[in-house]
Structure formats: C-alpha cells, structure tokens
Design a protein around this motif. Sequence first.
Motif, PDB file in Angstrom:
ATOM      1  N   PRO A   1      11.293   6.639   0.025  1.00  0.00           N
ATOM      2  CA  PRO A   1      12.378   7.622   0.015  1.00  0.00           C
ATOM      3  C   PRO A   1      13.719   6.901  -0.089  1.00  0.00           C
ATOM      4  CG  PRO A   1      11.447   7.411   2.215  1.00  0.00           C
ATOM      5  CD  PRO A   1      10.609   6.577   1.306  1.00  0.00           C
ATOM      6  N   ARG A   2      14.680   7.522  -0.724  1.00  0.00           N
ATOM      7  CA  ARG A   2      15.975   6.870  -0.939  1.00  0.00           C
ATOM      8  C   ARG A   2      16.814   6.790   0.331  1.00  0.00           C
ATOM      9  NH1 ARG A   2      16.464   6.108  -6.389  1.00  0.00           N
ATOM     10  NH2 ARG A   2      15.113   7.464  -7.609  1.00  0.00           N
ATOM     11  N   VAL A   3      16.650   7.727   1.252  1.00  0.00           N
ATOM     12  CA  VAL A   3      17.379   7.690   2.520  1.00  0.00           C
ATOM     13  C   VAL A   3      16.756   6.590   3.380  1.00  0.00           C
ATOM     14  CG1 VAL A   3      18.000   8.999   4.572  1.00  0.00           C
ATOM     15  CG2 VAL A   3      17.969  10.124   2.342  1.00  0.00           C
ATOM     16  N   TYR A   4      17.561   5.642   3.792  1.00  0.00           N
ATOM     17  CA  TYR A   4      17.123   4.443   4.512  1.00  0.00           C
ATOM     18  C   TYR A   4      16.048   3.694   3.730  1.00  0.00           C
ATOM     19  CZ  TYR A   4      20.153   5.424   8.393  1.00  0.00           C
ATOM     20  OH  TYR A   4      21.274   5.622   9.146  1.00  0.00           O
ATOM     21  N   SER A   5      16.255   3.616   2.429  1.00  0.00           N
ATOM     22  CA  SER A   5      15.281   2.980   1.539  1.00  0.00           C
ATOM     23  C   SER A   5      15.127   1.485   1.792  1.00  0.00           C
ATOM     24  CB  SER A   5      15.666   3.219   0.083  1.00  0.00           C
ATOM     25  OG  SER A   5      16.952   2.690  -0.180  1.00  0.00           O
ATOM     26  N   GLY A   6      16.182   0.820   2.221  1.00  0.00           N
ATOM     27  CA  GLY A   6      16.087  -0.614   2.494  1.00  0.00           C
ATOM     28  C   GLY A   6      15.143  -0.922   3.630  1.00  0.00           C
ATOM     29  N   VAL A   7      15.234  -0.140   4.697  1.00  0.00           N
ATOM     30  CA  VAL A   7      14.346  -0.333   5.845  1.00  0.00           C
ATOM     31  C   VAL A   7      12.910   0.010   5.457  1.00  0.00           C
ATOM     32  CG1 VAL A   7      13.840   0.438   8.187  1.00  0.00           C
ATOM     33  CG2 VAL A   7      16.205   0.064   7.501  1.00  0.00           C
ATOM     34  N   VAL A   8      12.724   1.103   4.719  1.00  0.00           N
ATOM     35  CA  VAL A   8      11.384   1.488   4.272  1.00  0.00           C
ATOM     36  C   VAL A   8      10.819   0.430   3.328  1.00  0.00           C
ATOM     37  CG1 VAL A   8      10.037   3.219   3.021  1.00  0.00           C
ATOM     38  CG2 VAL A   8      11.829   3.948   4.598  1.00  0.00           C
ATOM     39  N   TYR A   9      11.651  -0.092   2.444  1.00  0.00           N
ATOM     40  CA  TYR A   9      11.238  -1.162   1.532  1.00  0.00           C
ATOM     41  C   TYR A   9      10.729  -2.373   2.326  1.00  0.00           C
ATOM     42  CZ  TYR A   9      11.697  -4.730  -2.138  1.00  0.00           C
ATOM     43  OH  TYR A   9      11.472  -5.754  -3.013  1.00  0.00           O
ATOM     44  N   ASP A  10      11.440  -2.735   3.386  1.00  0.00           N
ATOM     45  CA  ASP A  10      11.007  -3.856   4.218  1.00  0.00           C
ATOM     46  C   ASP A  10       9.656  -3.569   4.875  1.00  0.00           C
ATOM     47  OD1 ASP A  10      13.263  -5.313   3.569  1.00  0.00           O
ATOM     48  OD2 ASP A  10      14.368  -4.696   5.358  1.00  0.00           O
ATOM     49  N   PHE A  11       9.487  -2.352   5.400  1.00  0.00           N
ATOM     50  CA  PHE A  11       8.192  -1.985   5.976  1.00  0.00           C
ATOM     51  C   PHE A  11       7.095  -2.042   4.919  1.00  0.00           C
ATOM     52  CE2 PHE A  11      10.409   0.081   9.609  1.00  0.00           C
ATOM     53  CZ  PHE A  11       9.681  -0.504  10.630  1.00  0.00           C
ATOM     54  N   CYS A  12       7.387  -1.562   3.721  1.00  0.00           N
ATOM     55  CA  CYS A  12       6.402  -1.582   2.638  1.00  0.00           C
ATOM     56  C   CYS A  12       6.059  -3.004   2.228  1.00  0.00           C
ATOM     57  CB  CYS A  12       6.903  -0.793   1.436  1.00  0.00           C
ATOM     58  SG  CYS A  12       6.867   0.987   1.677  1.00  0.00           S
TER      59      CYS A  12
ATOM     60  N   LEU B   1       5.942  -5.477   4.203  1.00  0.00           N
ATOM     61  CA  LEU B   1       5.032  -5.957   5.245  1.00  0.00           C
ATOM     62  C   LEU B   1       3.661  -5.298   5.144  1.00  0.00           C
ATOM     63  CD1 LEU B   1       7.340  -5.996   8.386  1.00  0.00           C
ATOM     64  CD2 LEU B   1       6.446  -7.960   7.129  1.00  0.00           C
ATOM     65  N   ASN B   2       3.604  -4.154   4.476  1.00  0.00           N
ATOM     66  CA  ASN B   2       2.372  -3.379   4.356  1.00  0.00           C
ATOM     67  C   ASN B   2       1.544  -3.813   3.148  1.00  0.00           C
ATOM     68  OD1 ASN B   2       0.485  -1.416   4.959  1.00  0.00           O
ATOM     69  ND2 ASN B   2       1.592   0.213   3.906  1.00  0.00           N
ATOM     70  N   GLY B   3       1.783  -4.999   2.634  1.00  0.00           N
ATOM     71  CA  GLY B   3       1.034  -5.519   1.507  1.00  0.00           C
ATOM     72  C   GLY B   3      -0.124  -6.377   1.973  1.00  0.00           C
TER      73      GLY B   3
ATOM     74  N   TRP C   1      12.592 -13.951   8.952  1.00  0.00           N
ATOM     75  CA  TRP C   1      13.550 -13.437   7.978  1.00  0.00           C
ATOM     76  C   TRP C   1      13.502 -11.922   7.916  1.00  0.00           C
ATOM     77  CZ3 TRP C   1      17.788 -14.166   5.542  1.00  0.00           C
ATOM     78  CH2 TRP C   1      18.108 -13.414   4.429  1.00  0.00           C
ATOM     79  N   VAL C   2      12.321 -11.347   8.008  1.00  0.00           N
ATOM     80  CA  VAL C   2      12.199  -9.892   7.885  1.00  0.00           C
ATOM     81  C   VAL C   2      12.947  -9.179   9.012  1.00  0.00           C
ATOM     82  CG1 VAL C   2      10.014  -9.593   9.129  1.00  0.00           C
ATOM     83  CG2 VAL C   2      10.592  -8.058   7.262  1.00  0.00           C
ATOM     84  N   ALA C   3      13.025  -9.767  10.190  1.00  0.00           N
ATOM     85  CA  ALA C   3      13.767  -9.154  11.298  1.00  0.00           C
ATOM     86  C   ALA C   3      15.259  -9.105  10.972  1.00  0.00           C
ATOM     87  CB  ALA C   3      13.534  -9.932  12.590  1.00  0.00           C
ATOM     88  N   ILE C   4      15.770 -10.162  10.372  1.00  0.00           N
ATOM     89  CA  ILE C   4      17.173 -10.196   9.970  1.00  0.00           C
ATOM     90  C   ILE C   4      17.414  -9.177   8.860  1.00  0.00           C
ATOM     91  CG2 ILE C   4      18.955 -11.634   8.897  1.00  0.00           C
ATOM     92  CD1 ILE C   4      17.538 -14.030  10.340  1.00  0.00           C
ATOM     93  N   ASP C   5      16.465  -9.083   7.930  1.00  0.00           N
ATOM     94  CA  ASP C   5      16.587  -8.149   6.817  1.00  0.00           C
ATOM     95  C   ASP C   5      16.527  -6.700   7.299  1.00  0.00           C
ATOM     96  OD1 ASP C   5      17.006  -7.488   4.179  1.00  0.00           O
ATOM     97  OD2 ASP C   5      14.900  -7.657   3.620  1.00  0.00           O
ATOM     98  N   PHE C   6      15.704  -6.399   8.309  1.00  0.00           N
ATOM     99  CA  PHE C   6      15.656  -5.043   8.870  1.00  0.00           C
ATOM    100  C   PHE C   6      17.021  -4.632   9.409  1.00  0.00           C
ATOM    101  CE2 PHE C   6      10.913  -5.232   9.510  1.00  0.00           C
ATOM    102  CZ  PHE C   6      10.633  -4.117   8.740  1.00  0.00           C
TER     103      PHE C   6
ATOM    104  N   HIS D   1       0.823  -1.211   0.000  1.00  0.00           N
ATOM    105  CA  HIS D   1       0.000   0.000   0.000  1.00  0.00           C
ATOM    106  C   HIS D   1       0.858   1.261   0.000  1.00  0.00           C
ATOM    107  CE1 HIS D   1      -3.628  -2.330   0.431  1.00  0.00           C
ATOM    108  NE2 HIS D   1      -3.042  -3.003   1.403  1.00  0.00           N
ATOM    109  N   CYS D   2       2.176   1.109  -0.068  1.00  0.00           N
ATOM    110  CA  CYS D   2       3.069   2.262  -0.131  1.00  0.00           C
ATOM    111  C   CYS D   2       2.995   2.889  -1.523  1.00  0.00           C
ATOM    112  CB  CYS D   2       4.509   1.846   0.150  1.00  0.00           C
ATOM    113  SG  CYS D   2       4.788   1.285   1.831  1.00  0.00           S
ATOM    114  N   GLU D   3       3.067   4.205  -1.560  1.00  0.00           N
ATOM    115  CA  GLU D   3       3.033   4.916  -2.832  1.00  0.00           C
ATOM    116  C   GLU D   3       4.427   5.279  -3.328  1.00  0.00           C
ATOM    117  OE1 GLU D   3       0.368   8.205  -2.526  1.00  0.00           O
ATOM    118  OE2 GLU D   3      -1.297   6.916  -1.970  1.00  0.00           O
ATOM    119  N   ASN D   4       5.376   5.410  -2.397  1.00  0.00           N
ATOM    120  CA  ASN D   4       6.759   5.691  -2.774  1.00  0.00           C
ATOM    121  C   ASN D   4       7.687   5.273  -1.641  1.00  0.00           C
ATOM    122  OD1 ASN D   4       7.104   7.934  -0.899  1.00  0.00           O
ATOM    123  ND2 ASN D   4       5.808   9.099  -2.296  1.00  0.00           N
TER     124      ASN D   4
END
Length: 98
Positions: free
Chosen positions: A32-43, A45-47, A65-70, A27-30
Amino acid sequence: MVGCGTLNTVFREDAVASQNLKDLRSHCENVPRVYSGVVYDFCSLNGEPNSNKSMENQQIASVPWVAIDFVASGVLDTLVLPYTTYRQSKDGSIEIFR
C-alpha cells in the motif's frame, strides 16, 4: 538492503519497487502507498533467506541496518502522508508481479 524503503516506493517508479521485492523473493503481493516505506521494509524481510548475505555486513555499530531503515522510513512516510494518501486513492497499491 537496496536502500531506504520510502525512496524506493515514493520517489521511484512502481516497477522499481516491484522488481526489488521480486528479486528479494518477497512473499508480499502488494505494497500500500500509505506508509509504503515501512511496508516495503517488512516485505524485504518477508523474503526467502539469502545465504550470500551475513548479518555482520548489514549492521552499523551492532545495530541492524533494517532497524535504522524502519525508523528513517517511518519519519519520511509521515512527512509524505498527504501525497501517498492521494496516490493510494488514485492509483491503488503497488503490485508485486511474479
């Protein structure tokens, strides 16, 4: 999970991260590039829930796995912070096209 969030957002083309999150029905619309990996992981999970994947298949020694990836994404995002800050100011956020 497709892979490390930082690898998908920093070291690959924007279209790859956008398509991955679209496929996960995030459900994320974008992103941000700063800390994008962490935001990507949250996004990711937001599916919408996927009944084909059980949490048992996504664990390493009872740690999701997501905890390790965070953690991995947080460390890598910090290391590439100067680059992602520059890219954020130059290119803006990674858009997730529907």
